[in-house]
Scaffold this motif. Structure first.
Motif, PDB file in Angstrom:
ATOM      1  N   THR A 390       0.836  -1.202   0.000  1.00 16.88           N
ATOM      2  CA  THR A 390       0.000   0.000   0.000  1.00 16.88           C
ATOM      3  C   THR A 390       0.870   1.250   0.000  1.00 16.88           C
ATOM      4  OG1 THR A 390      -1.714  -1.198   1.220  1.00 16.88           O
ATOM      5  CG2 THR A 390      -1.895   1.192   1.166  1.00 16.88           C
ATOM      6  N   GLY A 391       1.961   1.221   0.775  1.00 16.06           N
ATOM      7  CA  GLY A 391       2.876   2.357   0.813  1.00 16.06           C
ATOM      8  C   GLY A 391       3.573   2.596  -0.510  1.00 16.06           C
ATOM      9  N   ILE A 392       4.000   1.504  -1.163  1.00 12.41           N
ATOM     10  CA  ILE A 392       4.670   1.632  -2.462  1.00 12.41           C
ATOM     11  C   ILE A 392       3.732   2.260  -3.488  1.00 12.41           C
ATOM     12  CG2 ILE A 392       5.582   0.306  -4.403  1.00 12.41           C
ATOM     13  CD1 ILE A 392       6.701  -1.696  -2.330  1.00 12.41           C
ATOM     14  N   ILE A 393       2.487   1.787  -3.526  1.00 12.69           N
ATOM     15  CA  ILE A 393       1.505   2.331  -4.468  1.00 12.69           C
ATOM     16  C   ILE A 393       1.171   3.777  -4.117  1.00 12.69           C
ATOM     17  CG2 ILE A 393      -0.841   2.084  -5.379  1.00 12.69           C
ATOM     18  CD1 ILE A 393      -0.555  -0.938  -4.850  1.00 12.69           C
ATOM     19  N   ALA A 394       1.078   4.055  -2.807  1.00 12.21           N
ATOM     20  CA  ALA A 394       0.761   5.424  -2.371  1.00 12.21           C
ATOM     21  C   ALA A 394       1.845   6.407  -2.784  1.00 12.21           C
ATOM     22  CB  ALA A 394       0.574   5.453  -0.855  1.00 12.21           C
ATOM     23  N   ASP A 395       3.113   5.983  -2.767  1.00 10.72           N
ATOM     24  CA  ASP A 395       4.201   6.865  -3.204  1.00 10.72           C
ATOM     25  C   ASP A 395       4.103   7.174  -4.697  1.00 10.72           C
ATOM     26  OD1 ASP A 395       5.512   7.357  -0.816  1.00 10.72           O
ATOM     27  OD2 ASP A 395       6.781   5.569  -0.952  1.00 10.72           O
ATOM     28  N   ARG A 396       3.453   6.287  -5.459  1.00  9.69           N
ATOM     29  CA  ARG A 396       3.360   6.472  -6.906  1.00  9.69           C
ATOM     30  C   ARG A 396       2.089   7.187  -7.350  1.00  9.69           C
ATOM     31  NH1 ARG A 396       6.892   3.037  -5.717  1.00  9.69           N
ATOM     32  NH2 ARG A 396       8.527   2.267  -7.119  1.00  9.69           N
ATOM     33  N   ILE A 397       0.993   6.952  -6.626  1.00 10.39           N
ATOM     34  CA  ILE A 397      -0.243   7.692  -6.938  1.00 10.39           C
ATOM     35  C   ILE A 397      -0.600   8.545  -5.724  1.00 10.39           C
ATOM     36  CG2 ILE A 397      -1.172   6.272  -8.796  1.00 10.39           C
ATOM     37  CD1 ILE A 397      -2.669   4.588  -6.817  1.00 10.39           C
ATOM     38  N   ASP A 398      -1.407   8.023  -4.846  1.00 17.90           N
ATOM     39  CA  ASP A 398      -1.665   8.652  -3.548  1.00 17.90           C
ATOM     40  C   ASP A 398      -2.253   7.588  -2.633  1.00 17.90           C
ATOM     41  OD1 ASP A 398      -4.436   8.401  -4.116  1.00 17.90           O
ATOM     42  OD2 ASP A 398      -4.487  10.403  -5.001  1.00 17.90           O
ATOM     43  N   LEU A 399      -2.395   7.933  -1.349  1.00 15.93           N
ATOM     44  CA  LEU A 399      -2.842   6.940  -0.380  1.00 15.93           C
ATOM     45  C   LEU A 399      -4.261   6.467  -0.660  1.00 15.93           C
ATOM     46  CD1 LEU A 399      -2.315   5.285   2.153  1.00 15.93           C
ATOM     47  CD2 LEU A 399      -2.999   7.272   3.530  1.00 15.93           C
ATOM     48  N   LEU A 400      -5.140   7.381  -1.021  1.00 20.05           N
ATOM     49  CA  LEU A 400      -6.525   6.996  -1.284  1.00 20.05           C
ATOM     50  C   LEU A 400      -6.601   6.031  -2.469  1.00 20.05           C
ATOM     51  CD1 LEU A 400      -9.537   7.218  -0.766  1.00 20.05           C
ATOM     52  CD2 LEU A 400      -9.581   9.273  -2.201  1.00 20.05           C
ATOM     53  N   GLY A 401      -5.877   6.322  -3.528  1.00 17.48           N
ATOM     54  CA  GLY A 401      -5.878   5.436  -4.685  1.00 17.48           C
ATOM     55  C   GLY A 401      -5.364   4.049  -4.334  1.00 17.48           C
ATOM     56  N   ALA A 402      -4.341   4.002  -3.465  1.00 22.80           N
ATOM     57  CA  ALA A 402      -3.798   2.711  -3.045  1.00 22.80           C
ATOM     58  C   ALA A 402      -4.831   1.930  -2.241  1.00 22.80           C
ATOM     59  CB  ALA A 402      -2.530   2.923  -2.221  1.00 22.80           C
ATOM     60  N   LEU A 403      -5.508   2.617  -1.337  1.00 20.44           N
ATOM     61  CA  LEU A 403      -6.510   1.938  -0.508  1.00 20.44           C
ATOM     62  C   LEU A 403      -7.702   1.445  -1.330  1.00 20.44           C
ATOM     63  CD1 LEU A 403      -6.539   4.227   2.673  1.00 20.44           C
ATOM     64  CD2 LEU A 403      -5.540   1.944   2.440  1.00 20.44           C
ATOM     65  N   GLN A 404      -7.997   2.112  -2.435  1.00 22.00           N
ATOM     66  CA  GLN A 404      -9.129   1.695  -3.264  1.00 22.00           C
ATOM     67  C   GLN A 404      -8.886   0.354  -3.958  1.00 22.00           C
ATOM     68  OE1 GLN A 404      -9.589   5.131  -5.777  1.00 22.00           O
ATOM     69  NE2 GLN A 404     -11.026   6.158  -4.382  1.00 22.00           N
ATOM     70  N   LEU A 405      -7.640  -0.081  -4.029  1.00 26.62           N
ATOM     71  CA  LEU A 405      -7.326  -1.375  -4.621  1.00 26.62           C
ATOM     72  C   LEU A 405      -7.443  -2.521  -3.614  1.00 26.62           C
ATOM     73  CD1 LEU A 405      -4.156  -0.393  -6.696  1.00 26.62           C
ATOM     74  CD2 LEU A 405      -6.505  -0.668  -7.538  1.00 26.62           C
ATOM     75  N   VAL A 406      -7.405  -2.199  -2.334  1.00 30.84           N
ATOM     76  CA  VAL A 406      -7.390  -3.215  -1.277  1.00 30.84           C
ATOM     77  C   VAL A 406      -8.619  -4.130  -1.281  1.00 30.84           C
ATOM     78  CG1 VAL A 406      -7.432  -3.496   1.239  1.00 30.84           C
ATOM     79  CG2 VAL A 406      -5.815  -1.912   0.195  1.00 30.84           C
ATOM     80  N   PRO A 407      -9.839  -3.636  -1.507  1.00 28.92           N
ATOM     81  CA  PRO A 407     -11.021  -4.507  -1.400  1.00 28.92           C
ATOM     82  C   PRO A 407     -11.075  -5.688  -2.364  1.00 28.92           C
ATOM     83  CG  PRO A 407     -11.670  -2.192  -1.324  1.00 28.92           C
ATOM     84  CD  PRO A 407     -10.232  -2.229  -1.712  1.00 28.92           C
ATOM     85  N   PHE A 408     -10.199  -5.709  -3.379  1.00 29.87           N
ATOM     86  CA  PHE A 408     -10.225  -6.842  -4.307  1.00 29.87           C
ATOM     87  C   PHE A 408      -9.646  -8.114  -3.678  1.00 29.87           C
ATOM     88  CE2 PHE A 408     -10.643  -3.218  -7.137  1.00 29.87           C
ATOM     89  CZ  PHE A 408     -11.649  -3.655  -7.988  1.00 29.87           C
ATOM     90  N   ALA A 409      -8.908  -7.971  -2.566  1.00 31.06           N
ATOM     91  CA  ALA A 409      -8.345  -9.145  -1.902  1.00 31.06           C
ATOM     92  C   ALA A 409      -9.416 -10.120  -1.414  1.00 31.06           C
ATOM     93  CB  ALA A 409      -7.437  -8.706  -0.749  1.00 31.06           C
ATOM     94  N   PRO A 410     -10.465  -9.668  -0.697  1.00 32.96           N
ATOM     95  CA  PRO A 410     -11.482 -10.632  -0.251  1.00 32.96           C
ATOM     96  C   PRO A 410     -12.257 -11.266  -1.396  1.00 32.96           C
ATOM     97  CG  PRO A 410     -12.154  -8.386   0.278  1.00 32.96           C
ATOM     98  CD  PRO A 410     -10.716  -8.337  -0.139  1.00 32.96           C
ATOM     99  N   LEU A 411     -12.293 -10.611  -2.541  1.00 29.89           N
ATOM    100  CA  LEU A 411     -12.952 -11.222  -3.693  1.00 29.89           C
ATOM    101  C   LEU A 411     -12.167 -12.457  -4.155  1.00 29.89           C
ATOM    102  CD1 LEU A 411     -15.371 -10.816  -5.597  1.00 29.89           C
ATOM    103  CD2 LEU A 411     -13.863  -9.486  -7.091  1.00 29.89           C
TER     104      LEU A 411
END
Length: 440
Positions: A390-411
Motif C-alpha cells: 500500500t505504501g509503495i503504491i501510495a508513493d506512486r499515486i496517492d494513499l486513497l488510490g492505493a486503498l481503493q485497490l485493497v477490497p479486491f483481496a477478499p474477492l
C-alpha cells in the motif's frame, strides 16, 4: 435423512470436576491478554506514523516496511518455531516469545534512526512469530470442539482489541509525551503479563483439562512424527489448502486499513495525529467485534450442516468487498466513514471459520503446527505485504488510490473458499474414516 456434522472430538473438556472449566477460562483470559500485548506492540507503530514521517523524513514505502517487517518475520518463522514449541513445551515457548517481543518493543523506544527501528521491529516479529499458533493450540486443547469457530474468532479478535489499545493509547501517549514513551508503555505492559502468565499457567495444570486421547500418546506422536508425515497431515486435502489460502488473502484488508487509517484520517480529514490514531482505533475495534460475531454466527449456522462454515466465510468476504469498494470511492464525510466501518466489520469475519476448518481437517497431535501453517499463510499472503505494498503504491499515486485497490483481496479469497467448500464434505468424511480405522 441429513447426517449431523460429526467433527473430531479434540478439545472436549471433562467437566466432572468443578475447578476444571473456571481454570480453562483463566488460561483463555491470560493467553488472550498476551495476544493483546502482542498486537499493542505491533500496532502502536501505526499511531505514530505521522510523527515518525515528520521526525525522520520517511517515505510511505519506508513507513510501510516498518509495519510489514513484523508480519514478514512472523510468516517466515512461525512454522519452524511452532514445530519446536510442540516438542519443547507450549507454555515455556509462550513465555519466552512474549518476553522477546516486549524487550524488542523497548528497543523501538530507544532507536535513533530508521535502520535501528527496522531491526528492533524485526525482533518484535521474531518474538511474535509462533505465538498465535501456539496460543490458539493451547486454548483449543482445553475447550469443547463445538466452540472452535467462536474461540478461534474470539482469540483473533483479541488481536484486534490489542491493536485498538496500541493505536489509541499509543496515540494518546505520543501526543502528550512523544513517540518513544508510547513504545515504552507497550513494552511495560508485555513484561508484566509475561510474569503473570509464568506464575499462573503450567503444563501440569493444563493436563487435567485435556481429553485423555490428547495426552501422552498424542504428545509422543508429535515428537516422533517425521517431516514427511507432518507435511501429509498439514496438507492432506485440497480443502485445508483452500482454508489456508483464503484466510491469508482475506486478511490483507484489515492489515492495510489498520496500518494506514490514521494516516488517511490525518491527510484527508485534517485530523491531528493523536485524534487520527483514536479514529483509526475505532475501525480496528469494529473489525474485532466483527470477528467475534461472525465466528459465533458461523458456529450457529453450521451446527447441523458442515458446509455452512465455508458458505459463511464466502458471504463475509463478498460483503467486505462490496462495502469497502463503495465506501473508499465516496466523497470524504461521515457517510464514507460509516460505509468503510461496515466493510471492516466483515473484513476478518472468515478468521473464525478458517480456524475451525483447519482444526477439523488436521490431526490433533499437530494442531500447533497446523495453526502455524495457517499463521504462515495469514502473514505471507495478507499481513506482511499489505502495509508495504500500500505504501509503495501510495508513493506512486496517492494513499486513497492505493486503498481503493485493497477490497479486491477478499474477492480473491472468496474464490478460494468456494473451491474448498466443493471438496470439504468428501475430505472430512475420508479423514474421519481414517481416524476411526486408526482407533480400532
Amino acid at each position: 435423512m441429513l447426517m449431523q456434522h460429526a467433527e473430531p472430538a479434540t478439545g472436549n473438556v471433562a467437566v466432572t470436576q468443578a475447578d476444571v472449566r473456571p481454570y480453562a477460562w483463566v488460561v483463555f483470559a491470560l493467553t488472550v491478554g498476551l495476544l493483546l500485548s502482542d498486537y499493542m506492540s505491533r500496532q502502536v507503530l501505526n499511531a505514530v506514523f505521522p510523527l515518525l514521517k515528520s521526525a525522520w523524513g520517511l517515505s510511505d514505502t519506508r513507513l510501510g516496511s516498518l509495519s510489514s517487517v513484523v508480519a514478514l518475520m512472523v510468516g517466515v518463522l512461525t512454522f519452524p518455531l511452532s514445530v519446536l514449541a510442540d516438542r519443547w513445551g507450549r507454555v515455556k515457548s509462550i513465555v519466552l516469545m512474549a518476553a522477546m517481543w516486549s524487550v524488542a518493543t523497548l528497543g523501538c523506544a530507544i532507536a535513533t534512526n530508521y535502520g535501528e527501528m527496522l531491526l528492533a521491529r524485526a525482533f518484535v516479529g521474531i518474538g511474535e512469530a509462533a505465538y498465535g499458533s501456539v496460543g490458539i493450540a493451547v486454548v483449543l486443547s482445553i475447550f469443547p470442539a463445538r466452540l472452535r469457530s467462536t474461540l478461534a474468532g474470539s482469540f483473533m479478535a483479541g488481536g484486534a482489541l490489542g491493536s485498538v489499545l496500541g493505536m489509541a493509547l499509543g496515540g494518546a501517549i505520543a501526543t502528550r509525551l512523544g513517540w518513544r514513551p508510547a513504545f515504552g508503555a507497550m513494552a511495560a505492559v508485555g513484561l508484566v503479563l509475561v510474569i503473570l502468565y509464568r506464575l499462573v499457567v503450567t503444563e501440569k495444570r493444563l493436563a487435567p483439562l485435556q481429553p485423555a486421547h490428547a495426552g501422552k500418546h498424542a504428545e509422543g506422536l508429535g515428537v516422533r512424527m517425521t517431516l514427511r508425515a507432518l507435511m501429509r497431515g498439514l496438507f492432506s486435502t485440497k480443502s485445508v489448502v483452500c482454508a489456508y489460502v483464503g484466510s491469508g488473502i482475506h486478511l490483507l484488508v484489515p492489515a492495510a486499513i489498520w496500518a494506514w487509517m490514521p494516516s488517511f484520517l490525518n491527510r484527508y480529514y485534517g485530523m491531528a495525529p493523536g485524534k487520527a490514531a483514536m479514529g483509526g482505533a475505532v475501525f480496528v475495534l469494529v473489525t474485532g467485534l466483527g470477528m467475534v460475531v461472525c465466528g459465533n454466527l458461523a458456529d450457529r449456522l453450521s451446527k447441523n450442516a458442515r458446509e455452512r462454515k465455508w458458505g459463511s466465510a464466502i458471504a463475509f468476504c463478498l460483503l467486505c468487498f462490496v462495502l469497502l469498494a463503495v465506501g473508499l470511492r465516496m466523497p470524504a464525510g461521515p457517510l464514507q466513514l460509516i460505509v468503510i466501518g461496515a466493510g471492516m466489520f466483515f473484513s476478518a469475519g472468515a478468521s473464525g471459520p478458517s480456524g475451525a476448518m483447519v482444526a477439523n481437517l488436521t490431526p490433533p497431535s499437530i494442531h500447533a503446527s497446523a495453526f502455524a501453517t495457517l499463521t504462515l499463510a495469514n502473514n505471507l499472503l495478507g499481513l506482511a505485504p499489505a502495509a508495504v505494498l500500500t505504501g509503495i503504491i501510495a508513493d506512486r499515486i496517492d494513499l486513497l488510490g492505493a486503498l481503493q485497490l485493497v477490497p479486491f483481496a477478499p474477492l480473491i479469497a472468496a474464490i478460494a473458499f468456494v473451491i474448498g467448500k466443493r471438496n470439504y464434505a468428501g475430505d472430512l468424511d475420508r479423514l474421519n474414516a481414517l481416524r476411526e480405522q486408526a482407533m480400532r
